[in-house]
Design an enzyme around this catalytic site. Structure first.
Site, short mmCIF file in Angstrom:
data_model
loop_
_atom_site.label_atom_id
_atom_site.label_comp_id
_atom_site.label_asym_id
_atom_site.label_seq_id
_atom_site.Cartn_x
_atom_site.Cartn_y
_atom_site.Cartn_z
N ASP A 197 -6.91 -4.02 -5.02
CA ASP A 197 -8.16 -3.27 -4.31
C ASP A 197 -7.71 -1.84 -3.90
OD1 ASP A 197 -10.00 -2.95 -2.23
OD2 ASP A 197 -9.09 -3.82 -0.53
N ASP A 225 0.79 -1.09 -0.20
CA ASP A 225 -0.06 0.09 0.03
C ASP A 225 0.84 1.17 -0.16
OD1 ASP A 225 -3.31 0.58 1.07
OD2 ASP A 225 -1.77 2.07 0.87
N GLY A 249 2.21 0.51 -5.67
CA GLY A 249 2.08 -0.99 -5.91
C GLY A 249 2.51 -1.20 -7.51
#
Lengths: 303, 303, 303, 303
Positions: free
Chosen positions: A157, A107, A140
């Protein structure tokens, strides 16, 4: 009548407003405005830059639907990569599969993850402390492009591909090609694919784009009350069509976990796209590429 | 940013707001405030006393789901009674069944039906002019208590049982007993049963109440975007369980009509109530009776 | 809790919302969206393109303050030109001066004036039927540039100079020079000058601009509840400073009319600009010209 | 478009909404919900139970208008009592009078004062640390009834008399009689007296009630932008009518302080009540007593 309201602008002419019983946290990380608050209808809610990311009341519908179809499509997921998912609930669901040996969660926003650890225990339920978990704070996209690890399942996500945000890059063909390179030979990837009502164009284009890269692609959706609409997902796989999994296997593997929403009937219905929606989707033939990316209007990004 | 907004108060601490492009009609009939407007997201919408009744964009999801399960549960519906349903869309769906010979539609609000005839042609599509239709303006409860006609199917397309409104009476055991008396021996009735999210109590209690009167009762629900939630329905039948109808019959009869939403997969999923919802429903054991009726809080009935 | 709300966006981060008891008219003329509605707090209100123009409750504060300082500054106003003022209330106030022989009212929007005649009798009170009135439907700027008539008083009752609207031209030096040319030698002009709170820049710049053209210029303001702020005006005169009028004359002339707000004390206080406001105004030195016009952000002009 | 909004319900059919850039504090003390936030238009704002108490942008208008007329009406105010006024700004203004020797400030809500000390330095500007100040945390009514001290000026900086809150008692005749007992022989008291627009009844009734107790009573008002309306005050004195103070004295005493709003012209206009308001006030003849107190509707006290 409430006094403090969180407004989600679904378009310039539609909004959903949450009466806020108490603001638990409101502030800016390096990347985004984070508001954690007790709402009138959904319990505690995490809002990022103007939108509910998930609510105490129904986050499990979103997270179960994001994680398990991809995990079940892989026969024995051992190594999993999660990009985004700062609340820790995607991680929590992944860890429910007992074949899992190693999960990398990447993240970009360390402050957000710290806030989640502190204020959202109902979400992560201690998942960050699981010894199988490796937590990295970085971009990411960069991780995927540089890593030498290979994964069975990659779960994206992410926030929506809002115009002029870096998220746009994470919905392009070039990015999906990079993801495919780090997948094992039975590999599966899944991405959130925006609202099927507000962004039926995005939902469709994400599917179009994945189909340029993966032999098997399925779009699916689930109704999430806190999003006021059905939410879309797109799965791309190298060697097994999610719809070809024997019913018995689906049942057995779902049953092994203690899920609140996804039973076999709900699982089957995920993949049902109604006729009126299919008709709308026909209009959108774009493939998202670096040169011509999918970009959504930034309704509420001023503050 | 819009200037005129229609606010639906889902609770004192939650609302959905529609930017209004133009008000087509706003005024009071003898019974209610009627607003017909072009919204930003759902096209033309009919609002009654503060809530969207149906939208141009997705009224078919609601109306197909209300009408066809009851109609299909009856082997050969010839005579049908509709109570409420002023827009004419419930009527439109009923008339799609070619066994239908006579439909009585009873709505208390003649002014509303006149407004619908004038401003909502996309809903009724001329259904009011079908020679099989008999349109009566009177209290539906009174009609049911006094008529000597018998019906194969009774469809209750009503507003919610808001405290201190006459609608409360139309969700009681006594009322369902009156409905049963005017049903033929294979008779079926269906009622709208409020939002499964905002009023899971009402949804459950309507089921409890019907079970006091009918041998077979099924609750079902469908996601309607313009209601931001899944909407509930309850079906009560005298001689056939809706879930016992052969798949082949469902398919054949649905196929005979040109439906936009209800295909066989969607039909099957109507009756799926997820585990987390079932757990909530366990709390509500009330049966609605004249003495102790189901009554919902009137969030927005001041104006 | 109200269901239909009119939202005035005072900035992207501030709004005032009026619960609407009933929409009397909502639609588009050739020039603007017109909404006439019964509000919860201000009675009937005329809204144009997102903003209250005037309310039944307090329009007299605005209209008395717009009209009478200019009229009183002229010793004997006989010929008056009004540009804008579609409601007819500015006209009504002008006609209260018994020296007035001829009033030309020029409004570009004939449909708006027809709506006002029909729906806003409390505003015009029959003023349109006064034999002294000549009503023209055309562009006010064009009228002023072409007419051969001369006037004692010119009253500019305009919408704000919103970016990309023709109104911008009516706040420029070039326009004020054209106005000066059609004034008699004791002539006076007055213009509305926007909100002193939301647009202190505009208020100041309008004053700066007038001072390029007229020997005597005074800015003034009055609190109008329906505008939630003090409203600004700017007066330019050829031969008499409004502040030099003997108190006795002000009293005598005000007394001759039956005013609801403007008594001599209120009249005197119109011209009081408090210190904190003066300090803010120092920052704005711009003069509005065709080349570099004053333009306000269009917060809510999308719909 | 903002995402977090503070809504002030001015009535069930009118509201003002502030876009919130960041919540600085939101929580409940023992007595009330306190929200301190950066707003889009008024800088930092302190909200209590749904209403702006004062804003960084214009708190000085309110506080100067509350404090100085009472202070100036007393020839030499030495001992001053403030009830309420947790922000510390009323205290700050009182201390500007160099005759002041001792100020007792009594606020029931210690947590609020602590929050003000921490988060609102722009308000109190260190006033709490002035050696002349005695700060007590207790019920103001109880203090007034029990103290043996006498004061030259008593300033009631209270929340509105909302139904079912203890504040109701602080607007009754009995309470004003208790205040009178602790005043010295040239004593003056002043109270905030609610909005003259939203609560013209309350404004009037507070005046009526004071007139039962004090020989000289004057109502006055000032426009405070953050309140969207003129705010009312009521002054009661034992021996000198505020309107009888020589102009020279007003000028001299105002000049001695560095005020942002109250210059002599603004001071004079405070006491001007326009004709249309006087006409409305005639309707309200009630006197507020313990038996029949003034009570305002609690629009927004649910949360």
């Amino acid at each position: 009548m409430g006094v403090l309201w969180y407004t989600e602008w679904l378009s310039p002419l539609e909004a959903h407003v949450h009466g806020i019983k108490e603001v638990i946290f409101d502030g800016w990380t390096k990347y985004q405005r984070v508001t954690i608050a007790k709402t009138g209808s959904f319990g505690k809610v995490l809002f990022l830059d103007g939108y509910a990311q998930s609510s105490e009341y129904d986050e499990f519908i979103y997270h179960e639907s994001l994680v398990h179809p991809a995990m079940i499509t892989h026969p024995t997921p051992r190594k999993v990569l999660i990009v985004g998912g700062g609340e820790g609930a995607t991680l929590r669901e992944v860890l429910k599969h007992d074949t899992v040996e190693h999960v990398v969660m990447v993240d970009i926003d360390q402050e957000l993850v710290e806030l989640a650890k502190k204020y959202l225990p109902e979400w992560h339920k201690g998942a960050f402390d699981d010894p199988r978990v490796e937590l990295l704070f970085m971009d990411g996209k960069e991780y995927i492009e540089k890593t030498r690890e290979k994964f069975d399942v990659v779960i994206l996500d992410l926030t929506d591909p809002i115009k002029d945000t870096p998220g746009v890059l994470l919905y392009t063909r070039e990015f999906y090609e990079a993801v495919k390179k780090i997948l094992n030979k039975e590999g599966v990837m899944v991405t959130q694919a925006t609202s099927t009502r507000y962004y039926i164009n995005a939902f469709t284009i994400i599917g179009n784009t994945l189909r340029e890269v993966f032999p098997y692609v399925r779009l699916y959706k689930v109704f999430v009350p806190a999003f006021y609409s059905e939410w879309g997902f797109a799965i791309g796989t190298i060697s097994r069509d999610p719809l070809s999994i024997p019913q018995e296997e689906v049942k057995r593997r779902l049953k092994a976990m203690d899920l609140k929403y996804l039973d076999p009937e709900a699982y089957a219905f995920l993949f049902h796209i109604p006729r009126y929606m299919l008709e709308k989707m026909k209009k959108y033939t774009q493939v998202s590429t670096l040169e011509n990316p999918l970009e959504l209007a930034p309704w509420n990004h001023q503050t």
